[in-house]
Design a protein around this motif. Structure first.
Motif, mmCIF file in Angstrom:
data_model
loop_
_atom_site.group_PDB
_atom_site.id
_atom_site.type_symbol
_atom_site.label_atom_id
_atom_site.label_comp_id
_atom_site.label_asym_id
_atom_site.label_seq_id
_atom_site.Cartn_x
_atom_site.Cartn_y
_atom_site.Cartn_z
ATOM 1 N N LYS A 1 0.824 -1.215 0.000
ATOM 2 C CA LYS A 1 0.000 0.000 0.000
ATOM 3 C C LYS A 1 0.852 1.256 0.000
ATOM 4 C CE LYS A 1 -3.990 -2.125 2.140
ATOM 5 N NZ LYS A 1 -4.718 -2.377 3.369
ATOM 6 N N LEU A 2 2.010 1.194 0.662
ATOM 7 C CA LEU A 2 2.852 2.379 0.800
ATOM 8 C C LEU A 2 3.766 2.614 -0.400
ATOM 9 C CD1 LEU A 2 3.844 2.002 4.552
ATOM 10 C CD2 LEU A 2 2.148 3.551 3.571
ATOM 11 N N LEU A 3 4.133 1.555 -1.095
ATOM 12 C CA LEU A 3 5.041 1.696 -2.230
ATOM 13 C C LEU A 3 4.341 2.347 -3.419
ATOM 14 C CD1 LEU A 3 7.010 -1.663 -2.354
ATOM 15 C CD2 LEU A 3 7.881 0.587 -1.764
ATOM 16 N N PRO A 4 5.078 3.212 -4.093
ATOM 17 C CA PRO A 4 4.495 3.805 -5.302
ATOM 18 C C PRO A 4 4.583 2.794 -6.450
ATOM 19 C CG PRO A 4 6.696 4.661 -4.921
ATOM 20 C CD PRO A 4 6.375 3.757 -3.775
ATOM 21 N N ALA A 5 3.565 2.005 -6.574
ATOM 22 C CA ALA A 5 3.526 0.984 -7.620
ATOM 23 C C ALA A 5 2.188 1.062 -8.342
ATOM 24 C CB ALA A 5 3.714 -0.400 -7.011
ATOM 25 N N THR A 6 2.205 0.604 -9.578
ATOM 26 C CA THR A 6 0.960 0.582 -10.345
ATOM 27 C C THR A 6 0.078 -0.554 -9.837
ATOM 28 O OG1 THR A 6 1.781 -0.958 -12.011
ATOM 29 C CG2 THR A 6 2.210 1.402 -12.388
ATOM 30 N N LYS B 1 -1.093 -2.926 -11.600
ATOM 31 C CA LYS B 1 -0.590 -4.158 -12.209
ATOM 32 C C LYS B 1 0.575 -4.728 -11.395
ATOM 33 C CE LYS B 1 1.095 -5.777 -16.699
ATOM 34 N NZ LYS B 1 1.469 -5.355 -18.052
ATOM 35 N N GLU B 2 1.496 -3.862 -10.957
ATOM 36 C CA GLU B 2 2.636 -4.301 -10.144
ATOM 37 C C GLU B 2 2.178 -4.857 -8.798
ATOM 38 O OE1 GLU B 2 6.133 -1.228 -11.625
ATOM 39 O OE2 GLU B 2 4.607 -0.515 -10.214
ATOM 40 N N LYS B 3 1.177 -4.233 -8.237
ATOM 41 C CA LYS B 3 0.662 -4.695 -6.943
ATOM 42 C C LYS B 3 -0.012 -6.061 -7.074
ATOM 43 C CE LYS B 3 0.189 -0.135 -4.927
ATOM 44 N NZ LYS B 3 -0.669 0.863 -4.294
ATOM 45 N N ILE B 4 -0.731 -6.253 -8.156
ATOM 46 C CA ILE B 4 -1.383 -7.548 -8.383
ATOM 47 C C ILE B 4 -0.322 -8.625 -8.631
ATOM 48 C CG2 ILE B 4 -2.901 -8.857 -9.927
ATOM 49 C CD1 ILE B 4 -4.474 -6.204 -10.345
ATOM 50 N N ALA B 5 0.700 -8.282 -9.401
ATOM 51 C CA ALA B 5 1.790 -9.233 -9.652
ATOM 52 C C ALA B 5 2.444 -9.636 -8.337
ATOM 53 C CB ALA B 5 2.819 -8.629 -10.605
ATOM 54 N N LYS C 1 2.932 -13.276 -15.831
ATOM 55 C CA LYS C 1 2.163 -12.599 -16.883
ATOM 56 C C LYS C 1 2.118 -11.087 -16.653
ATOM 57 C CE LYS C 1 -1.018 -16.452 -17.693
ATOM 58 N NZ LYS C 1 -2.402 -16.916 -17.459
ATOM 59 N N LEU C 2 2.150 -10.690 -15.380
ATOM 60 C CA LEU C 2 1.973 -9.283 -15.039
ATOM 61 C C LEU C 2 3.273 -8.550 -14.735
ATOM 62 C CD1 LEU C 2 -1.064 -9.817 -12.651
ATOM 63 C CD2 LEU C 2 -1.138 -8.877 -14.966
ATOM 64 N N GLU C 3 4.243 -9.274 -14.211
ATOM 65 C CA GLU C 3 5.483 -8.631 -13.751
ATOM 66 C C GLU C 3 6.335 -8.153 -14.915
ATOM 67 O OE1 GLU C 3 7.587 -6.673 -11.709
ATOM 68 O OE2 GLU C 3 6.441 -7.984 -10.360
ATOM 69 N N GLU C 4 6.763 -6.903 -14.834
ATOM 70 C CA GLU C 4 7.585 -6.327 -15.885
ATOM 71 C C GLU C 4 9.025 -6.114 -15.442
ATOM 72 O OE1 GLU C 4 5.453 -2.822 -17.035
ATOM 73 O OE2 GLU C 4 3.861 -3.981 -18.008
ATOM 74 N N ASP C 5 9.273 -6.046 -14.142
ATOM 75 C CA ASP C 5 10.622 -5.827 -13.626
ATOM 76 C C ASP C 5 11.459 -7.093 -13.794
ATOM 77 O OD1 ASP C 5 12.456 -4.093 -11.810
ATOM 78 O OD2 ASP C 5 12.461 -6.095 -10.913
ATOM 79 N N ASP C 6 12.590 -6.967 -14.491
ATOM 80 C CA ASP C 6 13.428 -8.134 -14.779
ATOM 81 C C ASP C 6 13.934 -8.815 -13.518
ATOM 82 O OD1 ASP C 6 13.146 -8.078 -17.505
ATOM 83 O OD2 ASP C 6 15.038 -7.023 -17.878
ATOM 84 N N ASN C 7 14.353 -8.043 -12.532
ATOM 85 C CA ASN C 7 14.859 -8.638 -11.298
ATOM 86 C C ASN C 7 13.773 -9.482 -10.623
ATOM 87 O OD1 ASN C 7 17.105 -8.932 -9.423
ATOM 88 N ND2 ASN C 7 15.810 -7.773 -8.006
ATOM 89 N N ASP C 8 12.577 -8.950 -10.542
ATOM 90 C CA ASP C 8 11.465 -9.690 -9.939
ATOM 91 C C ASP C 8 11.119 -10.931 -10.765
ATOM 92 O OD1 ASP C 8 11.369 -7.800 -7.939
ATOM 93 O OD2 ASP C 8 9.686 -6.700 -8.804
ATOM 94 N N ARG C 9 11.152 -10.794 -12.072
ATOM 95 C CA ARG C 9 10.877 -11.943 -12.953
ATOM 96 C C ARG C 9 11.915 -13.052 -12.715
ATOM 97 N NH1 ARG C 9 7.387 -11.739 -16.938
ATOM 98 N NH2 ARG C 9 8.541 -13.179 -18.269
ATOM 99 N N SER C 10 13.172 -12.671 -12.507
ATOM 100 C CA SER C 10 14.207 -13.687 -12.290
ATOM 101 C C SER C 10 13.931 -14.477 -11.018
ATOM 102 C CB SER C 10 15.601 -13.055 -12.263
ATOM 103 O OG SER C 10 15.810 -12.293 -11.097
#
Length: 173
Positions: free
Chosen positions: A24-29, A31-35, A63-72
């Motif tokens: 809730k506190l992080l500035p994320a979209t 889509k990022e929050k759902i991922a 399917k939702l995550e766009e950040d490469d580090n998180d995807r890894s």
């Protein structure tokens, strides 16, 4: 019912509350929050040994995550599940995808080495010395990469490489 609503123990509930607060506190979209929610639920299911549920959540997160580090990390966790189920080739596919995105992730490099070492032991048991040596050499290559990124880790692998003459790396703690 979503996993986040069924956590039974205090630690799981605490983790869920903290993760929700951070989210809730992080500035994320959205889509990022759902991922992240899928990833969190995947980790929780994996910890409970609910591998099918974990895989579903991880694939939704991918399917939702766009950040490469998180995807890894998601790919790494999928690989862990397949490896724990004895599906080594399938695990390697996910580990290699993770390494392609994040080549400095020591735990993924280590897990590839562990599978290669295992394959070397199986080949050795079957009397295929040449094949075993090839697997062992590949394992050593991945362990060297992992140790370069995490020098204080993988002590057993370091000892194995030294005793088999596959490494002259001296790591000082």
């Amino acid at each position: 019912m979503p996993r986040t609503q069924r956590n039974d123990n205090f630690i799981d509930k605490s983790f869920t509350v903290m993760a929700d607060l951070i989210l809730k506190l992080l500035p994320a979209t959205r889509k990022e929050k759902i991922a992240f929610a899928y990833y969190r639920d995947g980790m929780s299911a994996q910890a409970d040994g609910e591998y099918a549920e974990a895989l579903e959540n991880y694939h939704e997160a991918l399917k939702l995550e766009e950040d490469d580090n998180d995807r890894s990390y998601i790919l790494y966790n999928i690989g862990l599940i397949h490896a724990s189920n004895g599906e080594h080739d399938r695990a390697l596919d996910y580990y290699f995808q993770s390494i392609e995105i994040n080549p400095r992730m020591p735990q993924t490099l280590n897990n590839v080495a562990v599978i290669f070492h295992y394959k070397g032991e199986r080949a050795e048991e079957e009397g295929n010395e040449e094949e075993a040596e090839a697997w062992f050499d590949q394992a050593a290559d991945y362990w060297k990469r992992a140790i370069r990124n995490a020098p204080n880790n993988y002590i057993e692998a370091q000892n194995w490489m030294k005793t088999t003459g596959r490494s002259q790396i001296d790591v000082f703690f």
